[in-house]
Each structure stands twice: as C-alpha cells, then as structure tokens.
Scaffold this motif. Structure first.
Motif: not given
Length: 415
Positions: A82-88, A92-93
């Motif tokens: 989830w953190e990696e998804e939020d940081n995208a 770049a999503f």
C-alpha cells in the motif's frame, strides 16, 4: 461490503464438509485481527475490504499438511504494498499498475496452484467462435473482459485460487506483495479490468502454445497410433486449463450420445466385478446415490481400476455396432470426453456413468451384468457366500484372477 461472502451456516470453502462457523471462521477472524494489527488503523472502505479478504484467505486451512501463514509477514507486506502504491506519483501511477500486472502475469505462469486461474472454458469457446477476423476477435475479447468484471462467481473463484496458492506455493516477499497488490486490483472495480486482462493474456498464450504442441503431435504421430492418445493426454494433463476447454468442447458434441444413454438406447451392461464395491456399499450407507459416496467408491477405494476399463469397453462396443453415423460420432466424443475428464481431474462424467451402472444393476442385475448369469438370480444372491465364491471361481476360469479376488474382498469387507 466484502467481495467474498460466506455465511456462518454455509459449508466451509476449505472443503472439510463442516459448517463455516465450526471450521475456519474462528481462524479467519483471528487472521483478520493479526494482519490488521500490522497494517494499522485509519483504513479506507477499500482498505477494510482488502483486509477482510486477506484475513479470509489467511484463515482458510486446506489440509493438515499446510503450514499456517506468518500473519505478521502478510500484514507487513500488505502495508508495504500500500505504501508503494501511495508513493507512486499521479503521473507514474499507470506505469505502477502496469508493473504489477506484468509481475502478476509471471506468478500466474510460474506458481503451480495458480494454474487454474484462467478464463473459463465456455468463454474460450465463445472467443473461438469469433476468430474470423482480427478486428472481430479484439471486439470479442474486450466484451468478454467487460462482462467478467461483474462476474461474481469468477471473481470469487480467483480469490479461492489465491488462497490455495498462498497456503501451498512458496513466495518471496516481492512475489507476495505482487499477489496482495493483485488482490487489491480485483477487489477494486476500477482496476479489476487490468487484473482480468492479465488472466486473459496468460490464458490465450497458453492456449496458442498448447495448440502448437497438439499440431506437432498430429504431424509426427498417426491418430490411429495408441501412442497418440497417450501423448495427447500427457499434454492435456500438463495444461489443465486447456484440457478443461477441450473437455467442454467434447461435451458439447456429445449431447446426442448422452440422450441415447439416458433413454437406454445405449446399454451400460458392465460386469458385476466393476461395480462390486458400490453395490455392497449401498447395503450399509443411507442416502444411496450421493456424490460423496460415489467418489469414495471410485477414487478413494479405487473401484475405478475395474470400472474404467469395463465402461470404456462397453461404450466402444456400442459405438462399433451403431448404424447411425451421427450417434456413433457423438458417442466417440463422449468416450473421449470421459477419458479427458479423468486426466484433468474433472471426473463428473465418469461418476455419472458409475451412478447409472449401479442403479441399473440394482434394478435388473441379470440384464445389466450378463457375466453373473447362472450364478446370481437375484440381488439377495449377492449376499450368499457360496454363490459369491462360485462367481469368483467362474471369473478365475476366464483368467480374471485379479477381478475375482476383488469381488471376494468386497463381499468380506461389507458383510
């Protein structure tokens, strides 16, 4: 709302045969709490649904052989995903989701327990019917994906496949994060289409590759050669999803034969030794023709060793004697479908044939099992030791030593 709904009084999805509330529900509730402690609070509605589904997956226990999942690890990796998804970044999503999709495709290809996460065979047949042009095929594929987004049964099946794989297959941390991200994609309707496109991609690639193998087999081996069928079955066994498609296609061409069997235009007169366990079991088990009973006799106690060659021989003799060419062709497909079903672990057709044979035998043993003539004159004779021994001796006189010993063993076990 949780995407996979199991009520407390439903049968447990793990296949134990017990009610969910008395089987995996307590473990599911504990797994949800444990994973939730690692993830933390303040979840969105989507996050809560993902958490509930992950808890459900982690809490299911398939057999005594499976090791419990490390719930703290699952929670940590879900949080990282989830953190990696939020940081995208917003820009770049799209690339982020494409990367998850590609990694998920690799899992679908490599993990043994995800081999059944494929497009269902009836839909493959629909796609096959729209291959007249590339444009028509593209339109068909797009329509199929759009429809499957709302197919709750398919989505629920995918979740069970993921649960099964997590409990049996080995996953690195990165692989598990990919699987959990894929789970999030399937739960969110806005991203579910990408998940289904990944499954479609793998399915079509395997479909094409398997067709190439079958074509190479046809080019190298005559279809009349016994080795052809053996090698074809090996290909289907290695490519279960394609085998399921092939089985479904054969069944569609077998309808005429099925109707003839039901109407008794095709006789299922198999020897008593191929049904002995089933016949004797009925004396002690209530609820005569339940599927569990049939499966136990055929597969767990291995009556299939005697029934399969007997039923195939009877069906083949019927086919050879038919004057109706269309019916003969339909019966040929029926026979082939029953063989393929056993290979791909979809034995429903054989189980139905076994059911019919036992039922027919009990109604009229002398007519449906002519090998008992002169020894048994009624069902009651099957429970008289002297006559059963005489029947076994008659089998031995015909060189059927193994079959004779089998009948005696069943008689002595059940009486």
């Amino acid at each position: 709302m949780q995407i996979y709904q199991v009520e407390r009084n439903d049968f447990c999805p793990c296949g134990s045969g017990r009610k969910y509330k008395k089987c995996c529900l307590p473990a599911v509730e504990e797994a949800t709490r444990a994973v939730g402690r690692e993830v933390g609070q303040g979840l969105t509605a989507h996050g809560q649904e993902v958490l509930a589904t992950v808890g459900f997956i982690c809490g299911l226990k398939w057999s005594e052989e499976t090791k419990p999942l490390e719930l703290s690890r699952v929670g940590r990796l879900l949080k990282e995903a989830w953190e990696e998804e939020d940081n995208a970044s917003e820009k770049a999503f799209g690339d982020f989701l494409e990367n998850i999709r590609n990694n998920y495709i690799r899992l679908l290809q490599e993990k043994p327990r995800l081999r059944m996460t494929r497009i269902p065979p009836d839909i493959l047949l629909e796609i096959e019917a729209h291959q007249e042009s590339e444009e028509e095929l593209k339109e068909c594929l797009a329509q199929v994906v759009a429809e499957m987004v709302n197919d709750d049964d398919f989505i629920s099946g995918c979740i069970i496949d993921i649960a099964y794989s997590l409990h049996y297959d080995s996953y690195t941390d990165e692989e598990m994060k990919t699987l959990l991200s894929g789970l999030g994609m399937i739960i969110n309707k806005d991203t579910r289409e990408g998940f289904i496109e990944a499954i479609m991609s793998v399915t079509m690639e395997e479909f094409d590759a398997t067709m190439e193998k079958i074509k190479a087999l046809q080019d190298s081996t005559s279809e009349e050669d016994p080795e052809f069928i053996k090698k074809l079955m090996e290909i289907l066994e290695d490519h279960i999803a394609f085998g399921d498609y092939f089985y479904t296609k054969l069944l569609r061409g077998s309808i005429t034969a099925m109707e003839a069997i039901i109407k008794k235009e095709i006789k299922l007169n198999v020897p008593f030794y191929a049904l002995a366990r089933g016949v004797y079991t009925l004396k002690k088990i209530p609820g005569l023709f339940e599927n569990d009973w049939i499966a136990e006799c055929l597969w767990e106690e291995n009556e299939a060793e005697h029934f399969l060659p007997a039923i195939y021989q009877v069906l083949e003799e019927n086919r050879a004697s038919l004057k109706d060419e269309a019916l003969a062709e339909s019966l040929e497909k029926f026979i082939f479908a029953s063989q393929v079903g056993v290979v791909i672990n979809n034995p429903e057709l054989i189980e139905k044939l076994y059911h019919l044979c036992v039922y027919n035998f009990l109604k009229n043993p002398l007519e449906t099992a002519p090998d008992t003539g002169g020894v048994f004159t009624s069902i009651e004779d099957l429970y008289q030791e002297e006559k059963v021994i005489r029947y076994a001796e008659a089998l031995k006189a015909r060189g059927l030593e193994k079959e004779a010993d089998y009948v005696l063993a069943q008689f002595r076990t059940y009486l």
